[in-house]
Design an enzyme around this catalytic site. Structure first.
Site, PDB file in Angstrom:
ATOM      1  N   LYS C  81       0.848  -1.204   0.000  1.00  0.00           N
ATOM      2  CA  LYS C  81       0.000   0.000   0.000  1.00  0.00           C
ATOM      3  C   LYS C  81       0.879   1.248   0.000  1.00  0.00           C
ATOM      4  CE  LYS C  81      -3.993   1.830   2.606  1.00  0.00           C
ATOM      5  NZ  LYS C  81      -4.799   1.637   3.837  1.00  0.00           N
ATOM      6  N   SER C 156      -9.741   1.427   2.584  1.00  0.00           N
ATOM      7  CA  SER C 156      -8.892   2.241   1.737  1.00  0.00           C
ATOM      8  C   SER C 156      -7.786   1.460   1.030  1.00  0.00           C
ATOM      9  CB  SER C 156      -8.238   3.348   2.578  1.00  0.00           C
ATOM     10  OG  SER C 156      -7.365   2.777   3.534  1.00  0.00           O
ATOM     11  N   SER C 180      -9.954  -0.844   6.723  1.00  0.00           N
ATOM     12  CA  SER C 180      -9.323  -0.594   5.419  1.00  0.00           C
ATOM     13  C   SER C 180      -8.627  -1.792   4.785  1.00  0.00           C
ATOM     14  CB  SER C 180      -8.329   0.560   5.529  1.00  0.00           C
ATOM     15  OG  SER C 180      -9.019   1.780   5.562  1.00  0.00           O
TER      16      SER C 180
END
Lengths: 98, 478, 491
Positions: C81, C156, C180
């Site tokens: 990420k 996310s 997330s």
């Protein structure tokens, strides 16, 4: 405690924006106020909970005294300056103060 | 204490770097940032690089405990760190990791005090541990500089903040307080006051009942008294003109030696303190505090008493000596080398300060070894030199760094003790000053003039009592 | 050589690479080709690391041929990420603010992956500063759901989950502040674990809400997820909140099948916001497990009802402070205008560097921490957190695991909720309780409805990730998902 349905005024939005260093235009303020009030109205839901005598949970587990030995490492400054947008020599340039 | 100065209330907020630490408060970057090129003494943590996290320095905790303990503070057994949120270009994260006394927070310690010489207690409200911001430099002044330059080398250095109640009643009180505080901190070996910027002070001052003025940016303890005197005079002069003092923050300009109002937009401060959960709570057990106390170096108060016992210093001399750790260490070295430690004390506590004041230097910058003081004290105590000669040697020694014995030999300052030589001198003086001899015969007070001449002639090397005896003898036979 | 090697379970691939059945070079090449081919349609990646990844693969293959011992992730392409720092690679956080920010150091998890010979193949898209549930709030454009590119992938960590679902990586790291990892895992039908708070070092994860978030692994199956977790967990002296004990090891726990599991099913997670398709799918799998002899019992965690507002108050408060550092001086977006004072410059940099959602959360967090409102919002929320934690403590005295839906709804269309933040926040209703309580939680694929994924969430007591893996494996074994119906979910 009962608070008004829309807790934030436009003046307060502008004050918050100053505190948070976010430039907002007049239109932004109006729009922001609508959004914030919608969410703050939702947050008011927590007023229903009786928290008398309850301690807050700042740290979820009970770790204490996490300490580091006072042993220096050589600084790693070279790469850190690569991301600086404005420099003068090795100084980081900032705008005027006043 | 004049009634005038009693109308003054002064509080101080003192920031001291723990310069004896090897690393910063929350990261492993070295603490000796001084003299380094800008932004070379940094790491992701202290420059606030995204993703970096703070870890508390173990020794900072030990040092802070020592400081709190020696300033009679009550140390908190459980504490958390807080974030103080405000934007400023010297803040690498735009929040400062510090401590706080609300919202479930406590300072590091509360309710300490320092006693002034006259016994007045200066209350210390709280002490806390926090990080130092970066340093900003300007082209010219803060007001005129069109851009500014930030150096994060200092960012994250461990600071202790000590806040007094407004118990100080005059600028000289403030000086005495800061001297005592400095000496304690130096005796703990937690900081070197000689390092530039190692201590900073904000002061608040008000006439009783009047508005409080904050003075920021006082960059050394020495400047505090000056700044307070300036501000006191300014406020009094305003008052005398019937102008009321406004509540404001003023900056001390240490070049022009005045306080100035920056006329910044007075913005309502809202620091939005909340817990720093990247750090876990700190608990200080009684056992831990006891151990710190047990291992604590000797403090000025204890040293003052020991100096009286061990070196036979008077209480006043001992107090002057421990006021400054360097002087205390120096005097102790000299005293150990001397058979007359009490004389050493007098030389260092009574005779030295006026000299240093006059030349505007401190003991550290003189090239004189403690042994020199010991030697001079010995010579005085053995009667090898008169007090007057001793003073000559003393001044010469301070100026040149030569050994007292060498000065003594070179200048021929030994006491003239054989009566034949003294008689010759007296005879010469009588011959050169016939008028004075006549006066002295009539009025004994005039003898002093003749004695003065003899001392001048011999550079004080004769024992005044022998000289007096001989003068009286010679007058009586005339 | 065919792309079919991408279809082999990753926990098997790592063995095959080590014993030279598959070369890392082939696996990495196939993955890079796949990225090149489909990522323009998915937008899972912000940065793809091509040459260095291939070089590393060749080097590893050589070492393996020479009989050298290689790490536990040897040769696997791993997506990270873009809020987790990898040295000398851009770390944008999906924000214009950090568009040009190159990480000057490795996050601890990146160090660990490199040490285990994992190959960091790219940095994945996310909602700006991890604030969102749909990966639409990225300066670099929305990520699309590999099952149906008209739908959001969750968020996310949407880029990480999408990269796994679409075979653009073998393993991925996400971060989970309020769901997330689990939200995109559920929407993309992959496995995503939010570890116990303190199990994995956060050093190098750009903070959104530091008291709530954890880095965690995402993979296509439970066993592969466990391999990555095995490599990233453990104490780190650079993160004061990381647990100072010997970490659990998960590699061998699948040898023995689980026999006893006391399963609790708390009502509050099946409230009115939960779509009936989700209900149906979750109960379907619970009943299957029941038939295998595992009993469940309905239970209640009454305070969980308040978890969502409490979560958002805490998260926004912390965010307002964590994101204060972005002022354009040391790094980040700078308007580069002269003759403005610092206040104006900071305000302009931040106004232009941050997107709408981030600005809005900073404003709210500034409000909830400010004088006069602190007690009413922040402090109160932290007290509710205590009560929620107590609810979980009580539940775990009785149950080993709690089973609930990961997401209350099916993946929705891009743009559908963009103008209604509150309805987006509501998507986190079932995931935030675990973050408030600090407990571990995993999302496992449990079915499809009209070709759109549904995930089941399992929660366990602190530091019992082993229970999640065992239970997750059991669930996984009893669920079949037809990947052929997805747009980009089969090789």
């Amino acid at each position: 405690m009962k608070t008004p349905k829309h807790p934030i005024s436009e003046k307060e939005v502008s004050h918050l924006a100053e505190l948070a260093r976010l430039e907002l235009s007049g239109k932004d303020v109006t729009e922001m106020r609508l959004h914030l009030n919608k969410i703050l109205d939702y947050f008011k839901m927590i007023d229903e909970v009786d928290t008398e005598g309850i301690s807050p949970t700042y740290h979820v587990f009970d770790l204490v005294n996490v300490l580091r030995d006072d042993t220096p490492h050589s600084p790693e400054s070279k790469d850190l300056l690569e991301n600086v947008p404005k420099k003068k020599g090795r100084y980081i340039k900032a705008p005027r103060m006043i | 204490m004049s009634s005038e100065s009693k109308k003054i209330k002064i509080g101080l907020e003192v920031h001291c770097q723990l310069t004896s630490l090897k690393t910063k408060l929350f990261c492993n970057s070295p603490s000796d940032y001084r003299e380094k090129p800008p932004n070379t003494n940094i790491c992701p943590v202290c420059i606030g690089t995204p993703g970096s996290l703070p870890v508390l320095n173990r020794n900072a905790l030990n040092y802070a405990t020592m400081v709190a303990s020696s300033l009679n503070f009550e140390i908190m057994s459980h504490m958390i760190f807080f974030r103080k949120n405000y934007f400023y270009p010297d803040m690498s994260k735009n929040f400062q990791i510090t401590q706080y006394d609300r919202a479930g927070g406590v300072p590091f310690a509360i309710n300490g005090y320092i006693l002034l010489n006259d016994g007045r207690k200066i209350r210390l409200g709280r002490m806390q541990l926090e990080e130092d911001p970066a340093k900003i430099s300007y082209d010219g002044t803060i007001e005129s500089s069109s851009e500014t330059y930030v150096d994060y080398n200092r960012a994250g250095i461990a600071l202790i903040e000590i806040v007094t109640e407004p118990d100080l009643e005059s600028p000289s009180d403030a000086r005495e307080f800061l001297n005592k505080l400095s000496s304690i901190l130096e005796h703990l070996n937690v900081l070197d006051l000689g390092l530039e910027g190692s201590v900073r002070c904000d002061a608040n001052i008000s006439h009783r009942g009047g508005k409080r003025v904050e003075i920021k940016n006082i960059s050394s303890f020495k400047e505090v008294e000056r700044a307070l005197n300036f501000e006191m005079t300014r406020q009094k002069s305003l008052a005398s003109k019937g102008i009321s003092v406004s509540q404001e923050t003023r900056h001390w300009d240490d070049v022009r030696r005045i306080t100035i109002s920056l006329r910044l937009k007075e913005e309502e401060q809202d620091y939005r303190y909340f817990p720093e959960t990247d750090l876990v709570p700190v608990t200080l057990s009684e056992t831990f505090i006891e151990k710190i106390n047990h291992d604590m170096p000797e403090l000025p108060k204890e040293r003052e008493i020991r100096f009286q016992q061990e070196y036979n210093h008077s209480s006043e001399i001992a107090r002057v000596l421990v006021k400054d750790k360097y002087l205390a260490d120096y005097s102790e070295k000299a005293a150990k080398e001397s058979i007359a430690p009490r004389e050493v004390g007098i030389l260092l506590a009574v005779n030295l300060p006026p000299f240093l004041n006059e030349i505007g230097k401190d003991l550290k910058s003189l090239d004189v070894a403690p042994e020199h003081f010991a030697e001079l004290a010995d010579m005085i105590s053995k009667g090898e030199v008169s007090r007057r000669s001793a003073k000559t040697i003393f001044l010469e020694m301070l100026k040149t760094g030569q050994k007292p014995r060498n000065i003594f030999d070179k200048k021929g300052l030994d006491v003239i003790s054989d009566s034949k030589s003294i008689e010759d001198i007296v005879t010469k003086i009588f011959k050169d000053n016939p008028e004075a001899v006549k006066d002295a015969a009539k009025d004994t007070k005039a003898i002093n003039f003749l004695l003065g001449k003899i001392m001048q002639e011999t550079q004080g090397r004769v024992d005044p009592s022998i000289a007096t005896k001989l003068v009286k003898q010679k007058l009586s036979v005339q | 050589m065919t792309a079919r090697i991408l279809d082999i379970p990753v926990w098997e691939v790592v063995k095959k690479i080590a014993n030279q059945e598959i070369s890392s070079e082939d696996y990495i090449s196939e993955t890079l080709e796949r990225i090149q081919k489909i990522d323009p349609k998915i937008n899972a990646y912000i940065t793809v690391i091509k040459e260095a990844s291939l070089d590393k693969a060749l080097e590893l293959d050589k070492q393996i041929r020479q009989g050298k011992t290689v790490g536990r992730l040897a040769g696997l392409p791993i997506a990270i990420k873009d809020s987790i720092c990898v040295k000398n690679i851009k770390n944008t956080c999906g924000s214009r603010m950090l568009e040009n920010f190159v990480a000057p150091y490795n996050a601890t998890v990146a160090d660990k992956i490199i040490r285990e010979d994992g190959i960091i193949i790219g940095k994945t898209n996310l909602d700006e500063f991890a604030m969102g549930t749909s990966t639409e709030h990225s300066y670099f454009g929305a990520t699309r759901n590999p099952w149906d590119s008209s739908k959001v992938p969750g968020g996310s960590s949407g880029g990480s989950a999408a990269s796994i679902a679409s075979f653009e990586a073998a393993l991925a790291l996400g971060s989970d502040t309020g769901g997330s990892i689990r939200s995109p895992a559920s929407f993309c039908s992959v496995v995503g674990l939010k570890p116990t708070y303190g199990a994995v070092s956060r050093y190098g994860l750009v903070s959104y809400s530091n008291s709530l978030e954890q880095i965690g692994p995402i993979a296509r199956d439970v066993r592969s997820t466990a391999i990555l977790m095995d490599c990233i967990n453990g104490h780190d002296i650079r993160d004061s909140t990381s647990k100072n004990t010997v970490p659990q090891r998960f590699a061998d726990i699948f040898k023995n099948t689980v026999k006893n599991l006391k399963i609790g099913v708390p009502n509050e997670f099946f409230g009115e916001g939960v779509q009936k398709e989700v209900h149906k799918s979750i109960w379907n799998v619970i009943h299957k497990i029941e038939k295998l002899g595992f009993h469940y019992e309905k239970t209640t965690l009454p305070l969980v009802k308040y978890a969502l507002p409490a979560y958002y108050i805490i998260a926004m408060s912390e965010a307002s402070s964590n994101l204060a550092r972005y002022d354009g001086l040391r790094y980040g977006f700078n308007v580069l205008k002269n003759n403005l004072n610092w206040n104006t410059t900071f305000s302009k940099n931040r106004r232009n560097g941050f997107g709408d959602e981030v600005r809005q959360r900073i404003m709210l967090g500034t409000y909830t921490l400010s004088a006069g409102y602190f007690d009413q919002y922040y402090l109160k929320a932290q007290k509710i957190r205590t009560l929620i934690k107590q609810d979980f403590d009580r539940a775990f005295k009785k149950f080993d695991i709690l089973v609930v839906p990961s997401m209350p709804i099916l993946p929705f269309a891009l743009g559908e909720k963009l103008n209604d933040p509150l309805s987006l926040y509501m998507c986190d209703i079932n995931t935030v309780p675990a973050n408030l309580a600090g407990i571990p939680s995993i999302s496992i694929p449990c079915g499809l409805s009209s070709g759109l994924p549904i995930g089941v969430q399992i929660m366990a007591p602190p530091f019992r990730e082993d229970l999640l893996f065992k239970a997750g494996y059991l669930f996984e074994e009893n669920v079949t998902i037809d990947k052929s119906v997805g747009e980009f979910t089969n090789v």
